[in-house]
Motif scaffolding. Structure first.
Motif, PDB file in Angstrom:
ATOM      1  N   GLY A  20      20.662   3.583   4.140  1.00 60.37           N
ATOM      2  CA  GLY A  20      20.207   2.413   3.362  1.00 60.37           C
ATOM      3  C   GLY A  20      18.977   1.767   3.990  1.00 60.37           C
ATOM      4  N   ILE A  21      18.986   1.638   5.300  1.00 65.34           N
ATOM      5  CA  ILE A  21      17.836   1.053   5.993  1.00 65.34           C
ATOM      6  C   ILE A  21      16.613   1.954   5.842  1.00 65.34           C
ATOM      7  N   ALA A  22      16.803   3.259   5.986  1.00 63.35           N
ATOM      8  CA  ALA A  22      15.692   4.203   5.849  1.00 63.35           C
ATOM      9  C   ALA A  22      15.141   4.173   4.428  1.00 63.35           C
ATOM     10  N   LEU A  23      16.020   4.108   3.448  1.00 63.18           N
ATOM     11  CA  LEU A  23      15.591   4.054   2.049  1.00 63.18           C
ATOM     12  C   LEU A  23      14.810   2.761   1.777  1.00 63.18           C
ATOM     13  N   ALA A  24      15.308   1.661   2.277  1.00 59.85           N
ATOM     14  CA  ALA A  24      14.610   0.382   2.105  1.00 59.85           C
ATOM     15  C   ALA A  24      13.250   0.413   2.797  1.00 59.85           C
ATOM     16  N   ALA A  25      13.200   0.987   3.990  1.00 59.25           N
ATOM     17  CA  ALA A  25      11.936   1.072   4.718  1.00 59.25           C
ATOM     18  C   ALA A  25      10.944   1.957   3.967  1.00 59.25           C
ATOM     19  N   ASN A  28       9.732  -0.014   0.963  1.00 54.83           N
ATOM     20  CA  ASN A  28       8.924  -1.118   1.463  1.00 54.83           C
ATOM     21  C   ASN A  28       7.557  -0.594   1.927  1.00 54.83           C
ATOM     22  N   GLY A  29       7.540   0.504   2.647  1.00 57.34           N
ATOM     23  CA  GLY A  29       6.288   1.116   3.094  1.00 57.34           C
ATOM     24  C   GLY A  29       5.443   1.576   1.929  1.00 57.34           C
ATOM     25  N   LYS A  30       6.105   2.102   0.898  1.00 56.44           N
ATOM     26  CA  LYS A  30       5.383   2.554  -0.290  1.00 56.44           C
ATOM     27  C   LYS A  30       4.700   1.366  -0.966  1.00 56.44           C
ATOM     28  N   LYS A  33       1.786   0.235   1.176  1.00 55.30           N
ATOM     29  CA  LYS A  33       0.660   1.161   1.019  1.00 55.30           C
ATOM     30  C   LYS A  33      -0.066   0.895  -0.301  1.00 55.30           C
ATOM     31  N   ALA A  34       0.697   0.671  -1.365  1.00 55.24           N
ATOM     32  CA  ALA A  34       0.084   0.375  -2.666  1.00 55.24           C
ATOM     33  C   ALA A  34      -0.683  -0.942  -2.607  1.00 55.24           C
ATOM     34  N   GLY A  35      -0.117  -1.931  -1.938  1.00 56.84           N
ATOM     35  CA  GLY A  35      -0.793  -3.224  -1.805  1.00 56.84           C
ATOM     36  C   GLY A  35      -2.080  -3.120  -1.015  1.00 56.84           C
ATOM     37  N   VAL A  36      -2.029  -2.379   0.089  1.00 55.72           N
ATOM     38  CA  VAL A  36      -3.230  -2.187   0.912  1.00 55.72           C
ATOM     39  C   VAL A  36      -4.290  -1.440   0.115  1.00 55.72           C
ATOM     40  N   SER A  37      -3.872  -0.438  -0.642  1.00 57.73           N
ATOM     41  CA  SER A  37      -4.814   0.319  -1.469  1.00 57.73           C
ATOM     42  C   SER A  37      -5.473  -0.589  -2.502  1.00 57.73           C
TER      43      SER A  37
END
Length: 106
Positions: A20-25, A28-30, A33-37
């Motif tokens: 669950g933590i890995a999936l959330a991370a 969240n990272g995705k 990344k979209a926000g930074v892009s």
């Protein structure tokens, strides 16, 4: 229930939590990344806009420089015209004074 079973159940629960933590991370990272892009795209558009503004300011500067030269030429022309008018006025004044002198004497 033996301590081995409790330990196994704890390991399974910990695995689910880790998943669950890995999936959330991951999501969240995705999103990050979209926000930074998106921010990078916005910055690029802003830079293009600033470059356009800079070009516009340069063009305005050239226009102002041209207007300044034009005004300077107009000043020179006006000064020359006023000088000629003054010379002509002096000449006409002299002629009038001479005419008046001739009329009085003669």
């Amino acid at each position: 229930m033996t301590w081995m079973q409790i330990l196994a159940q704890g390991a399974i629960i910990a695995t689910f939590f880790a998943f669950g933590i890995a999936l959330a991370a991951y999501f969240n990272g995705k999103h990050i990344k979209a926000g930074v892009s998106e921010i990078a795209k916005i910055i690029e558009r802003l830079e293009r806009g600033i470059e356009g503004i800079e070009r516009g300011i340069e063009e305005i500067g050239k226009g102002i420089e041209g207007i300044g030269k034009m005004i300077e030429e107009m000043r020179k022309d006006t000064a020359e015209m006023l000088l000629k008018m003054d010379e002509r006025a002096e000449e006409r004044h002299r002629e009038v004074v001479e005419l008046i002198a001739k009329i009085k004497t003669g």
